[in-house]
Design an enzyme around this catalytic site. Sequence first.
Site, PDB file in Angstrom:
ATOM      1  N   ILE A  13       4.124  -3.507  -6.961  1.00 34.46           N
ATOM      2  CA  ILE A  13       5.278  -4.397  -7.108  1.00 34.46           C
ATOM      3  C   ILE A  13       4.893  -5.856  -6.855  1.00 34.46           C
ATOM      4  CG2 ILE A  13       7.554  -4.963  -6.125  1.00 34.46           C
ATOM      5  CD1 ILE A  13       7.397  -2.370  -7.843  1.00 34.46           C
ATOM      6  N   ASP A  32      -2.674 -10.417   0.599  1.00 34.48           N
ATOM      7  CA  ASP A  32      -2.765  -9.001   0.945  1.00 34.48           C
ATOM      8  C   ASP A  32      -3.782  -8.868   2.057  1.00 34.48           C
ATOM      9  OD1 ASP A  32      -2.004  -6.210  -0.880  1.00 34.48           O
ATOM     10  OD2 ASP A  32      -3.400  -6.036   0.801  1.00 34.48           O
ATOM     11  N   LYS A 198      20.284  -0.396  -3.624  1.00 33.96           N
ATOM     12  CA  LYS A 198      18.962   0.043  -4.091  1.00 33.96           C
ATOM     13  C   LYS A 198      18.743   1.532  -3.777  1.00 33.96           C
ATOM     14  CE  LYS A 198      14.697   0.413  -5.186  1.00 33.96           C
ATOM     15  NZ  LYS A 198      14.259   0.491  -6.579  1.00 33.96           N
ATOM     16  N   CYS A 252       9.354   6.123  -4.841  1.00 36.84           N
ATOM     17  CA  CYS A 252      10.754   5.686  -4.764  1.00 36.84           C
ATOM     18  C   CYS A 252      11.717   6.867  -4.746  1.00 36.84           C
ATOM     19  CB  CYS A 252      11.070   4.794  -5.953  1.00 36.84           C
ATOM     20  SG  CYS A 252      10.184   3.233  -5.883  1.00 36.84           S
TER      21      CYS A 252
END
Length: 403
Positions: A13, A32, A198, A252
Site C-alpha cells: 500500500i 521504511d 473500512k 484484509c
Amino acid sequence: MNKLINVIGLGYIGLPTALILAENGNDVIGTDYNSTVVDNLIKGNIDFPEKGMNELYHSAVRKNIEFSTEYKKADVYIVAVPTPYEKNNKKVDATYVVNAVKSIAEICEDDCIIVIESTISPGTIDRYIRPLINNRRINLAHAPERIIPGNIIKELTENSRTIGADLPKIANEIKNIYSTFCNGNIITTDIRTAEMTKVVENTFRDINIAFANELAKICRSANLDVYEIIKIANMHPRVNILTPGPGVGGHCISVDPWFLVGDYPGLANIILAARKINDSMPEFVLERTSEIMKEENITDTSRVGFYGLTYKENVDDIRESPTLQLLDSMKKHLCGQIKVYDPYIKYEVTANQYYDFDKFLDDIDLLVIMVGHDEIKDSLDKIKNKVIFDTRNVVNLPKVYHL
Ligand SMILES: NC(=O)c1ccc[n+]([C@@H]2O[C@H](COP(=O)([O-])OP(=O)(O)OC[C@H]3O[C@@H](n4cnc5c(N)ncnc54)[C@H](O)[C@@H]3O)[C@@H](O)[C@H]2O)c1
C-alpha cells in the site's frame, strides 16, 4: 508551497501511494525501516509484479522522490504499516502503527498531520494513538485504503475514498493531497466513522463469500452444481451471489472481520460464522481431494499437486492464503508429500515446492487448482490429460472436478 509528505511503510500500500503522490507533483519521502526495501528502491533494483508499477516508479524518481530508512521531518505523515490481529483474542495488533507514530512523534513539529492509512479497528486511534501525542499540537486523521492488489494503479486513481479527521479543515487539507491523483469521490467524516467504515466494507465481502462457500458445501452434499445454481439465481434482479472458492486469504478480508469479533463478542454473530465458514474451506478442499483420489484410483499422495500459493490470481502475496492454510492443516493430519507450484513464488515456502511448471506437471497425476493465475487458464493443452480438481472454476475442459 507544496507540503512535504512522508509515507511510512513501503509495502503493497505505502509504496504505490508514495510513488503516485510524487508522480502527481507532491514532494515525497518514502520511509521504511527495512533497509533492504529502501536500498533496492534507491538502486532501482525493482521487480514489481503489478501492471504499470515500473513506469510509476521511474516517473516518481524523475520527480525526485526520496527513499529513507531514517524518519525525516515533513508536514504530513502517511502511515501504511501492517495491522495483523492477535490470534488469541482476535483484536487488532496495533504494535506496528504505535511504533511508527512513536518514531514520528520523536521528530515531527507541532501542527503537522499524521494520517493513518493502515486498516484499524474502530477506536484504535483513540485507544492507542492519541495517548502517544498527548499535549502536542499534532493533527490526527484516518484515510483507509481500498485498493486491490493486481489492479493497484487503476484503483488508486479511480476508487472513492474516506477521510476521517478531528477537524474539517484538516480533512480538507488531506482531501486536497489525495485529490492530486484520485479522481474518485472523497468523503470527509470523523475518525471513528472512517475506522468503522473500512472494517465494515471488508466484513461485507467476507460474509458474502462465506454464503457462496456454504452453498458450495450444501450443493456438494445434494449432488447439485453450485455454479449453475448461482448463475440462475443471479438472474433475479436483486440477487448477486459471489463465486465460491477454496477459502479467503490476504491481509484484509480474512483479517479485518476479526477486529469486530474481538471488540464486540456476542454481537458479531454472522461475522464470526462467516469467518468460520471461510476458514473451513481449505479443509473441505482436502476432503474433496481425498474423494477424487478414491474415485480416480490415485493412491499415492505424492502424485497430487496443488497449483497456486498466493491468496489471489496474478499477485505474489501469499499472506493467509488458502493454500498455506491447507498445508498447515495437512501437517496436523500428516498427509504425505503433496507437491506445490506457483509461478509468482520463486523462494521456498514449503517442502516439495516446484519452480518449473512443466516439471511440476510431469510429477503429478491429480492437479488441484487453488489459484486462477492467467498461466493456468492459458495452459489448457498442457493440463488436459491430468485429473483436474478446479476449486476456482477457471478452466474450461470436458471432465473437471469442482468444489
Ligand atoms: N495489501 C492490501 O491489499 C491492502 C489493501 C487495503 C489496506 N491494506 C492495509 O494497509 C496496511 C499496510 O499493508 P501492506 O499490505 O502494505 O503491508 P506490507 O507488509 O506490504 O508493508 C508494510 C511495510 O511497512 C514497513 N514497516 C513496518 N513497521 C514500520 C515502521 N515502524 N517504520 C517504517 N516502516 C515500517 C515494513 O517493513 C513493510 O515494508 C495494513 O493495515 C493493511 O491492512 C492492505
